[in-house]
Write an enzyme that holds these catalytic residues in place. Structure first.
Site, PDB file in Angstrom:
ATOM      1  N   ASN A   1      -2.189   1.537  -1.195  1.00 45.45           N
ATOM      2  CA  ASN A   1      -3.601   1.493  -1.574  1.00 45.45           C
ATOM      3  C   ASN A   1      -3.730   1.328  -3.087  1.00 45.45           C
ATOM      4  OD1 ASN A   1      -2.604   4.182  -1.629  1.00 45.45           O
ATOM      5  ND2 ASN A   1      -4.639   5.055  -1.438  1.00 45.45           N
ATOM      6  N   ILE A   2      -4.771   0.595  -3.452  1.00 45.79           N
ATOM      7  CA  ILE A   2      -5.007   0.245  -4.855  1.00 45.79           C
ATOM      8  C   ILE A   2      -6.463   0.582  -5.169  1.00 45.79           C
ATOM      9  CG2 ILE A   2      -4.952  -1.605  -6.576  1.00 45.79           C
ATOM     10  CD1 ILE A   2      -3.048  -3.130  -4.571  1.00 45.79           C
ATOM     11  N   GLU A   3      -6.675   1.662  -5.917  1.00 44.27           N
ATOM     12  CA  GLU A   3      -8.047   2.110  -6.189  1.00 44.27           C
ATOM     13  C   GLU A   3      -8.620   1.420  -7.419  1.00 44.27           C
ATOM     14  OE1 GLU A   3      -7.961   6.426  -6.026  1.00 44.27           O
ATOM     15  OE2 GLU A   3      -7.706   6.334  -3.840  1.00 44.27           O
TER      16      GLU A   3
ATOM     17  N   CYS B   1      -7.188  -0.705   0.832  1.00 49.30           N
ATOM     18  CA  CYS B   1      -6.296   0.187   1.579  1.00 49.30           C
ATOM     19  C   CYS B   1      -4.889  -0.410   1.675  1.00 49.30           C
ATOM     20  CB  CYS B   1      -6.816   0.399   2.987  1.00 49.30           C
ATOM     21  SG  CYS B   1      -8.314   1.365   3.103  1.00 49.30           S
TER      22      CYS B   1
ATOM     23  N   GLU C   1      -3.063  -0.792   4.279  1.00 48.94           N
ATOM     24  CA  GLU C   1      -2.916  -1.688   5.434  1.00 48.94           C
ATOM     25  C   GLU C   1      -3.392  -3.091   5.076  1.00 48.94           C
ATOM     26  OE1 GLU C   1      -4.300   1.262   5.200  1.00 48.94           O
ATOM     27  OE2 GLU C   1      -4.454   2.295   7.114  1.00 48.94           O
TER      28      GLU C   1
ATOM     29  N   CYS D   1      -8.569   3.144   8.506  1.00 53.43           N
ATOM     30  CA  CYS D   1     -10.037   3.170   8.443  1.00 53.43           C
ATOM     31  C   CYS D   1     -10.604   2.040   9.305  1.00 53.43           C
ATOM     32  CB  CYS D   1     -10.510   3.051   6.994  1.00 53.43           C
ATOM     33  SG  CYS D   1     -10.490   1.363   6.350  1.00 53.43           S
TER      34      CYS D   1
ATOM     35  N   CYS E   1      -9.977  -1.584   8.074  1.00 57.36           N
ATOM     36  CA  CYS E   1      -8.603  -2.060   8.317  1.00 57.36           C
ATOM     37  C   CYS E   1      -8.386  -2.373   9.796  1.00 57.36           C
ATOM     38  CB  CYS E   1      -7.591  -1.028   7.832  1.00 57.36           C
ATOM     39  SG  CYS E   1      -7.517  -0.951   6.026  1.00 57.36           S
TER      40      CYS E   1
HETATM   41  N1  THU Z   1      -6.810   4.658   2.470  1.00 57.90           N
HETATM   42  C1  THU Z   1      -5.857   3.772   2.880  1.00 57.90           C
HETATM   43  O1  THU Z   1      -5.172   3.148   2.053  1.00 57.90           O
HETATM   44  N2  THU Z   1      -5.670   3.598   4.206  1.00 57.90           N
HETATM   45  C2  THU Z   1      -6.272   4.317   5.172  1.00 57.90           C
HETATM   46  O2  THU Z   1      -6.035   4.083   6.332  1.00 57.90           O
HETATM   47  C3  THU Z   1      -7.224   5.383   4.807  1.00 57.90           C
HETATM   48  C4  THU Z   1      -7.665   5.365   3.387  1.00 57.90           C
HETATM   49  C5  THU Z   1      -6.967   4.920   1.037  1.00 57.90           C
HETATM   50  C6  THU Z   1      -8.205   4.380   0.406  1.00 57.90           C
HETATM   51  C7  THU Z   1      -8.336   5.298  -0.804  1.00 57.90           C
HETATM   52  O3  THU Z   1      -7.535   4.792  -1.849  1.00 57.90           O
HETATM   53  C8  THU Z   1      -7.744   6.612  -0.345  1.00 57.90           C
HETATM   54  O4  THU Z   1      -6.966   6.301   0.790  1.00 57.90           O
HETATM   55  C9  THU Z   1      -8.763   7.653   0.001  1.00 57.90           C
HETATM   56  O5  THU Z   1      -9.712   7.171   0.881  1.00 57.90           O
END
Ligand code: THU
Length: 139
Positions: A42-44, A53, A55, A90, A93
């Site tokens: 994941n890359i915020e 996300c 995925e 989520c 995804c």
């Molecule tokens: N996130 C994912 O990368 N995949 C998921 O299936 C659930 C959520 C990440 C998004 C965000 O960076 C962090 O988790 C919190 O929501």
């Protein structure tokens, strides 16, 4: 490829998670039909909504390199990278999976470690999903 190896690759991918806002680190390992693995994290983002996300990172890497057929994805995640529970994908995804995968056969593997994982079919996680078939011309 064994699920254990996919779990290992998902955990490896989590090391690159960029999560300065949530601290929730996620890693994914996407297995193509031909046996190649694409990893993602994941890359915020400071503006929050552009966050990607793990995925989708894996899917977009793979599709952008010509892959269109997929067998399974393994997902690991946890606060500060501590894998105390199972991290399910989520809704967004799941919808991206629906675009490229057969919901009856595509496997979603949620893992805590190489010995502890659960396996689902996409159809179980996204019942009655809307996908490319819905847009086909009706005959
Ligand atoms: N996130 C994912 O990368 N995949 C998921 O299936 C659930 C959520 C990440 C998004 C965000 O960076 C962090 O988790 C919190 O929501």
């Amino acid at each position: 490829m064994e699920n254990e190896e996919l779990v290992r690759l998902a955990i490896e991918a989590m090391a690159f998670a960029y999560t300065p806002y949530s601290g929730f680190r996620v890693g994914a390992a996407l297995l193509t039909a031909e046996g190649k693995v694409y990893q993602g994290c994941n890359i915020e983002n400071a503006a929050y909504t552009p966050t990607n996300c793990a995925e989708r990172t894996a899917f977009f890497k793979a599709v952008s390199e010509g892959q269109r057929e997929f067998d399974a994805i393994c997902i690991v995640g946890g606060k500060d990278g501590i894998l105390s529970g199972y991290t399910a994908p989520c809704g967004v995804c799941r919808q991206v999976m629906m675009e490229f995968c057969d919901p009856e056969t595509f496997r979603v593997i949620l893992a805590k470690d190489e010995k502890h994982w659960q396996e689902y079919r996409l159809q179980e996680l996204l019942p009655m999903g809307f996908g490319p078939d819905n847009l086909k011309k009706q005959g």
